[in-house]
Design an enzyme around this catalytic site. Sequence first.
Site, PDB file in Angstrom:
ATOM      1  N   ASP A   1     -28.415  68.785  -5.299  1.00 29.65           N
ATOM      2  CA  ASP A   1     -29.390  68.874  -4.210  1.00 29.65           C
ATOM      3  C   ASP A   1     -28.664  68.778  -2.871  1.00 29.65           C
ATOM      4  OD1 ASP A   1     -31.542  69.072  -5.914  1.00 29.65           O
ATOM      5  OD2 ASP A   1     -31.989  66.933  -5.903  1.00 29.65           O
TER       6      ASP A   1
ATOM      7  N   GLU B   1     -40.522  71.574  -4.630  1.00 29.77           N
ATOM      8  CA  GLU B   1     -41.434  72.391  -5.415  1.00 29.77           C
ATOM      9  C   GLU B   1     -42.403  73.165  -4.527  1.00 29.77           C
ATOM     10  OE1 GLU B   1     -43.284  69.612  -8.010  1.00 29.77           O
ATOM     11  OE2 GLU B   1     -41.505  69.375  -9.271  1.00 29.77           O
TER      12      GLU B   1
ATOM     13  N   HIS C   1     -50.144  68.278 -14.464  1.00 27.35           N
ATOM     14  CA  HIS C   1     -50.744  68.466 -15.783  1.00 27.35           C
ATOM     15  C   HIS C   1     -51.928  67.553 -16.067  1.00 27.35           C
ATOM     16  CE1 HIS C   1     -48.998  64.714 -17.334  1.00 27.35           C
ATOM     17  NE2 HIS C   1     -47.951  65.006 -16.579  1.00 27.35           N
TER      18      HIS C   1
ATOM     19  N   GLU D   1     -36.520  72.510 -17.233  1.00 34.33           N
ATOM     20  CA  GLU D   1     -36.004  71.222 -16.785  1.00 34.33           C
ATOM     21  C   GLU D   1     -36.827  70.115 -17.433  1.00 34.33           C
ATOM     22  OE1 GLU D   1     -34.550  72.148 -12.213  1.00 34.33           O
ATOM     23  OE2 GLU D   1     -36.503  71.222 -12.556  1.00 34.33           O
ATOM     24  N   ASN D   2     -36.215  68.962 -17.615  1.00 36.35           N
ATOM     25  CA  ASN D   2     -36.985  67.774 -17.975  1.00 36.35           C
ATOM     26  C   ASN D   2     -37.413  67.079 -16.693  1.00 36.35           C
ATOM     27  OD1 ASN D   2     -34.061  67.320 -17.805  1.00 36.35           O
ATOM     28  ND2 ASN D   2     -34.551  65.175 -18.135  1.00 36.35           N
TER      29      ASN D   2
END
Length: 555
Positions: free
Chosen positions: A131, A256, A372, A452-453
């Site tokens: 990052d 995101e 989710h 990705e996790n």
Amino acid sequence: MAVRGFSALLPGERCCSEFPSTSTAPLLLRAAGIRQLAVPPRWKRVQKYTSSVHSIANDTIVGRQERRSVYISKGLAPQPTAHKHDEEYLPLYVALDRDVLSSGNLLTYAEALRAGLKALKVLGVTGIAVDVFWGLVEGREPGVYNWSGYKNLLRIITDMGFKVKVSLCFHSTELVSLPEWILEEGRVNPDIYYTDKAGGRNTECLSLGINDVPVLKGRSAITVYTSFMKSFKDEFSTWFGGLITECLIGLGPNGELKYPAHPSDKRWNFPGVGEFQCYDKFMLATLKACAEQVGQPSWGLGGPHDAGSYCLWPHQTGFFHHHGNWDTPYGKFFLQWYAEMLVRHADGVLGAAREVFASTPVSIAVRAPGVHWWYNTASHAPELTAGYYNTVSRDGYLPMFKVLAHHGVALRLALAELRNNEQPPQAFCDPEKLLTQQRTVAAALQLPVTLENRLMRFDDPALARLESLVFDPLQYQGVELPQPSGVTFCGMGDAMFEPANWKSFKSFVSRLRDRADKVGVRPRGASQSSMDVDGPSARATSSVDAPNRGRPAFA
């Protein structure tokens, strides 16, 4: 009927919507019935990192190549192609912790970092995900960039033979703020930040309302982002292609593509619906103009009055409950406008990124959110507040992913380790179905997908779930989805090198590469030209018409 029990299950606890920090991870692990990881003081056990290298001395890349030769000789794997060796394998990247650089742009644990990287290299990991924070590079003055810390970091990584995926982060974290000169502007003009209906400002990232408004020392937000990307290209252009393979463009909180509807501060608790972030004066002006254009000026006064607050559940609001106002003409107008503004944000920033990196062999990527909870309800309330008009009767990811396809970017999807049976039933979560929906839309648009996790987990169910998504066939409505083009594991830290966790991770990597060596390098129906996952073909000028990218094997 009111749903009860969640607050009693986790009294006094909070959980971040996207779970980006280790401080919120233990809560989700307890909710899932998973033993909490024992994390020692950060990066103080260099010997532990070094011992990890010795623990896999007999499991080197050479050993892997010998096993593959055996598979080929026995007919269990295809013969190698004429393509470059590096392009024949599914890339596995490991993400670094975000505190690798201090606020002074200096390496915080260089010795331990080298030891950990050596362990990963011996294990056979392809590359490292890093990052790059705007607040560290352009922190002091506008247009003055200090890349020294990241140059030193990337030099250490690449000198060990790793490739690098870089994320350009235009957001803040608990450790890194936005640039100081941005914070100064915000104190004078707080409308540069996303704002909720109570006037609360979110200083994690800039509002998309100023994308084209010159309020940042005479420059617009997109102009500032573009200048940062150009400076990055100028500093690292000689590393592109061979060393730096991908550049993820941060488009919101946690990098995101979403609104900060579920902030990591005390305003929000899981599984609250969050709040719409449209109350800065720039976004309100756009809403007002759109409402007048459709002949409903009263619709442009603000967001829904009955959408509740951050921590409420859908049935506790007038807007999000099963027969709520989200499905009225006003609700449809507002949600369409709110989502369209985020689509235009992605289009504007990615258009600038494509121009900056057009002449380079680096692919561009975007990270999609994994909201989710309350997915198995009619309104999908948290997705709506995050900017995705995704309901029981409408696919909210298709319009957004069409823009990504237009700009030829790759897609990173999280939630890869989460299972439905680990989630609190009161919140009607469905990370499995959400990920399937996102992958289905991406497949229809031929977007390459990397998994990705979300949480740093080393338990067997999480690693088995991730492995399954990489290799096991998955069908949705009778259509088999293409396999992911890569995996990024989050992430490298003290927890990874705990003996039990390292043993689990080592076994996970070994299983991945053994299965991939047997599967082979060429996916079903893929042309050879489509296999350059890390190169320029992943950034086609029109990926909607680009060839489908499939699954190579693992390196």
